[in-house]
Write a protein that holds these residues in place. Structure first.
Motif, mmCIF file in Angstrom:
data_model
loop_
_atom_site.group_PDB
_atom_site.id
_atom_site.type_symbol
_atom_site.label_atom_id
_atom_site.label_comp_id
_atom_site.label_asym_id
_atom_site.label_seq_id
_atom_site.Cartn_x
_atom_site.Cartn_y
_atom_site.Cartn_z
ATOM 1 N N SER A 173 7.337 14.059 -4.282
ATOM 2 C CA SER A 173 6.607 14.757 -3.015
ATOM 3 C C SER A 173 6.991 13.781 -1.991
ATOM 4 C CB SER A 173 5.041 14.738 -3.263
ATOM 5 O OG SER A 173 4.385 14.969 -2.074
ATOM 6 N N ALA A 174 7.618 14.126 -1.083
ATOM 7 C CA ALA A 174 7.942 13.460 0.222
ATOM 8 C C ALA A 174 6.650 13.093 1.018
ATOM 9 C CB ALA A 174 8.910 14.603 1.099
ATOM 10 N N TYR A 175 5.493 13.758 1.053
ATOM 11 C CA TYR A 175 4.287 13.467 1.570
ATOM 12 C C TYR A 175 3.772 12.311 0.822
ATOM 13 C CZ TYR A 175 -0.481 13.646 2.817
ATOM 14 O OH TYR A 175 -1.930 13.494 3.534
ATOM 15 N N ILE A 176 3.592 12.254 -0.284
ATOM 16 C CA ILE A 176 3.068 10.949 -1.130
ATOM 17 C C ILE A 176 4.211 9.597 -0.852
ATOM 18 C CG2 ILE A 176 2.667 9.856 -3.653
ATOM 19 C CD1 ILE A 176 1.794 12.866 -4.510
ATOM 20 N N ARG A 177 5.460 9.972 -0.865
ATOM 21 C CA ARG A 177 6.092 8.856 -0.768
ATOM 22 C C ARG A 177 6.128 8.147 0.713
ATOM 23 N NH1 ARG A 177 10.169 12.426 -2.526
ATOM 24 N NH2 ARG A 177 11.136 12.327 -0.535
ATOM 25 N N ASN A 178 5.956 9.202 1.834
ATOM 26 C CA ASN A 178 5.585 8.667 2.893
ATOM 27 C C ASN A 178 4.396 7.910 3.155
ATOM 28 O OD1 ASN A 178 8.287 9.689 3.844
ATOM 29 N ND2 ASN A 178 7.361 11.828 4.459
ATOM 30 N N ALA A 179 3.478 8.455 2.792
ATOM 31 C CA ALA A 179 2.069 7.968 2.649
ATOM 32 C C ALA A 179 2.173 6.657 1.887
ATOM 33 C CB ALA A 179 1.012 8.674 2.071
ATOM 34 N N MET A 180 2.557 6.374 0.960
ATOM 35 C CA MET A 180 2.599 5.025 0.468
ATOM 36 C C MET A 180 3.667 4.104 1.213
ATOM 37 S SD MET A 180 0.742 5.172 -2.284
ATOM 38 C CE MET A 180 -0.244 6.207 -1.003
ATOM 39 N N ASN A 181 4.703 4.606 1.697
ATOM 40 C CA ASN A 181 5.459 3.633 2.484
ATOM 41 C C ASN A 181 4.672 3.239 3.931
ATOM 42 O OD1 ASN A 181 7.731 3.629 0.729
ATOM 43 N ND2 ASN A 181 8.587 5.546 1.708
ATOM 44 N N ALA A 182 3.852 4.045 4.372
ATOM 45 C CA ALA A 182 2.998 3.836 5.254
ATOM 46 C C ALA A 182 2.031 2.853 5.118
ATOM 47 C CB ALA A 182 2.334 5.134 5.990
ATOM 48 N N TYR A 183 1.340 2.907 3.800
ATOM 49 C CA TYR A 183 0.478 1.964 3.365
ATOM 50 C C TYR A 183 1.164 0.406 3.280
ATOM 51 C CZ TYR A 183 -2.266 -0.715 -0.005
ATOM 52 O OH TYR A 183 -3.115 -1.629 -0.620
ATOM 53 N N ILE A 184 2.301 0.440 2.750
ATOM 54 C CA ILE A 184 2.798 -0.720 2.512
ATOM 55 C C ILE A 184 3.207 -1.373 4.013
ATOM 56 C CG2 ILE A 184 5.170 -1.884 1.984
ATOM 57 C CD1 ILE A 184 5.272 0.147 -0.404
ATOM 58 N N SER A 185 3.657 -0.487 5.109
ATOM 59 C CA SER A 185 3.967 -1.033 6.040
ATOM 60 C C SER A 185 2.785 -1.488 7.085
ATOM 61 C CB SER A 185 4.821 -0.053 6.934
ATOM 62 O OG SER A 185 6.238 0.387 6.303
ATOM 63 N N PHE A 186 1.673 -0.772 6.718
ATOM 64 C CA PHE A 186 0.472 -1.038 7.537
ATOM 65 C C PHE A 186 -0.126 -2.442 7.144
ATOM 66 C CE2 PHE A 186 -4.075 -0.803 7.622
ATOM 67 C CZ PHE A 186 -4.515 -0.576 9.154
ATOM 68 N N PHE A 187 -0.386 -2.551 5.655
ATOM 69 C CA PHE A 187 -1.068 -3.816 5.277
ATOM 70 C C PHE A 187 -0.033 -5.175 5.562
ATOM 71 C CE2 PHE A 187 -3.706 -0.494 3.471
ATOM 72 C CZ PHE A 187 -5.161 -1.140 3.959
ATOM 73 N N ILE A 188 1.313 -4.662 5.325
ATOM 74 C CA ILE A 188 2.209 -5.703 5.402
ATOM 75 C C ILE A 188 2.167 -6.280 7.064
ATOM 76 C CG2 ILE A 188 4.638 -6.781 5.527
ATOM 77 C CD1 ILE A 188 4.901 -5.314 3.172
ATOM 78 N N GLY A 189 2.173 -5.234 7.865
ATOM 79 C CA GLY A 189 2.094 -5.635 9.395
ATOM 80 C C GLY A 189 0.731 -6.068 9.833
ATOM 81 N N MET A 190 -0.432 -5.837 9.171
ATOM 82 C CA MET A 190 -1.425 -6.362 9.703
ATOM 83 C C MET A 190 -2.006 -7.732 9.216
ATOM 84 S SD MET A 190 -5.622 -4.691 9.180
ATOM 85 C CE MET A 190 -5.276 -3.490 10.233
ATOM 86 N N PRO A 191 -2.243 -8.661 10.111
ATOM 87 C CA PRO A 191 -2.680 -9.968 9.702
ATOM 88 C C PRO A 191 -3.769 -9.927 8.690
ATOM 89 C CG PRO A 191 -2.052 -10.077 12.019
ATOM 90 C CD PRO A 191 -2.141 -8.605 11.558
ATOM 91 N N LEU A 192 -3.738 -10.832 7.661
ATOM 92 C CA LEU A 192 -5.093 -10.608 6.681
ATOM 93 C C LEU A 192 -6.276 -11.147 7.482
ATOM 94 C CD1 LEU A 192 -5.991 -10.369 3.830
ATOM 95 C CD2 LEU A 192 -5.231 -12.796 3.538
#
Length: 221
Positions: free
Chosen positions: A51-70
Motif C-alpha cells: 500500500s502506497a498510503y502505508i509506505r508514505n505514512a511510515m516514511n513520514a514517521y521516520i522523517s518526522f522523528f529523525i528531524g525533530m530534536p529529542l
C-alpha cells in the motif's frame, strides 16, 4: 579549585544516590534500545507494504522523528501535554519519547541494509509460495539485522549518551545525580570528569559486546 579529599568525601556521601541514578540510566537506555528496536522493525516492515498510503505514512514517521530534536519531543510531552489534561511521569515520558525517536533511526538503519540485499532471494521465495510476512520473517529480517549490527550498536551507544538529557524533565538518572554532586561542592570539573569516565566505561563495554556479536553473526563482505 577544591581539593580531591573534599571531593572524594562528598562523592562517598552521595554514592548511594549516584549509583541509584546510574541504575536508572541503564534501565532507561536498555528499555528504549529494546522497545526502539521492536518498534523500528514494525515501522521497517510497514515501509515494505504494497500500500502506497502505508509506505508514505511510515516514511513520514521516520522523517518526522529523525528531524525533530529529542529534547523538543520530551519537552512537548512533559510540559505541553499537561495543558491538555495529560500528565505523565518523567520515566513514562522518557520511555515513550525515546522509543518513538529511536524507532525512526532503527527503521532507517534497517531500510539501508535492505537496499543492499540480493533481491533474487526474495523473488525465489515468493515463487515458491511464501507469503510476504513469511519472506520478511524468515529471509529479510534476519539478514538486515545482521547487516545492521554496526549501525544498531551505534544507536545503542547514542541511547546511553542521550539518556543524560532526561534530567531536564525531572528524571533523576546518573547525570542528574552528578549535577547534584557538583552543586554541593562547586567542583564542577571533577564531577563532570567522573561522569565522562563512567559514560566512557559503559560505551566501551557496549563496543566490546558488539564486536563479539559481529564476529559471530555479521555476514562476510
Amino acid at each position: 579549585m577544591g581539593s580531591w579529599p573534599s571531593f572524594i568525601r562528598d562523592l562517598t556521601e552521595q554514592m548511594p544516590l549516584i549509583l541509584a541514578g546510574l541504575v536508572k540510566t541503564l534501565q532507561l537506555a536498555g528499555l528504549v534500545s529494546v522497545s526502539g528496536l521492536l518498534l523500528g522493525i514494525v515501522v521497517f516492515y510497514l515501509t515494505l507494504s504494497r500500500s502506497a498510503y502505508i509506505r508514505n505514512a511510515m516514511n513520514a514517521y521516520i522523517s518526522f522523528f529523525i528531524g525533530m530534536p529529542l529534547i523538543v519531543l520530551l519537552f512537548l510531552m512533559y510540559y505541553g501535554l499537561p495543558q491538555w489534561g495529560v500528565r505523565l511521569s518523567p520515566f513514562t515520558v522518557a520511555l515513550i519519547g525515546f522509543t518513538f525517536n529511536v524507532a525512526a533511526y532503527n527503521a532507517a538503519h534497517l531500510k539501508t541494509a535492505y537496499n543492499g540485499l540480493d533481491r533474487s532471494q526474495l523473488e525465489a521465495a515468493s515463487a515458491q509460495g511464501f507469503n510476504p510476512l513469511q519472506i520478511f520473517r524468515l529471509i529479510t529480517l534476519p539478514q538486515v539485522i545482521r547487516l545492521s549490527i554496526p549501525a544498531l550498536t551505534n544507536q545503542v551507544i547514542a541511547n546511553l549518551k542521550d539518556s543524560s538529557v532526561a534530567f531536564l524533565i525531572q528524571y533523576t538518572e546518573f547525570f542528574a545525580r552528578v549535577q547534584e554532586l557538583a552543586a554541593t561542592n562547586f567542583q564542577f570539573f571533577k564531577a563532570y570528569l567522573l561522569a565522562a569516565l563512567v559514560y566512557l566505561a559503559l560505551v566501551s563495554v557496549i563496543v566490546l559486546c558488539a564486536r563479539a556479536i559481529e564476529r559471530r553473526y555479521l555476514i562476510p563482505a
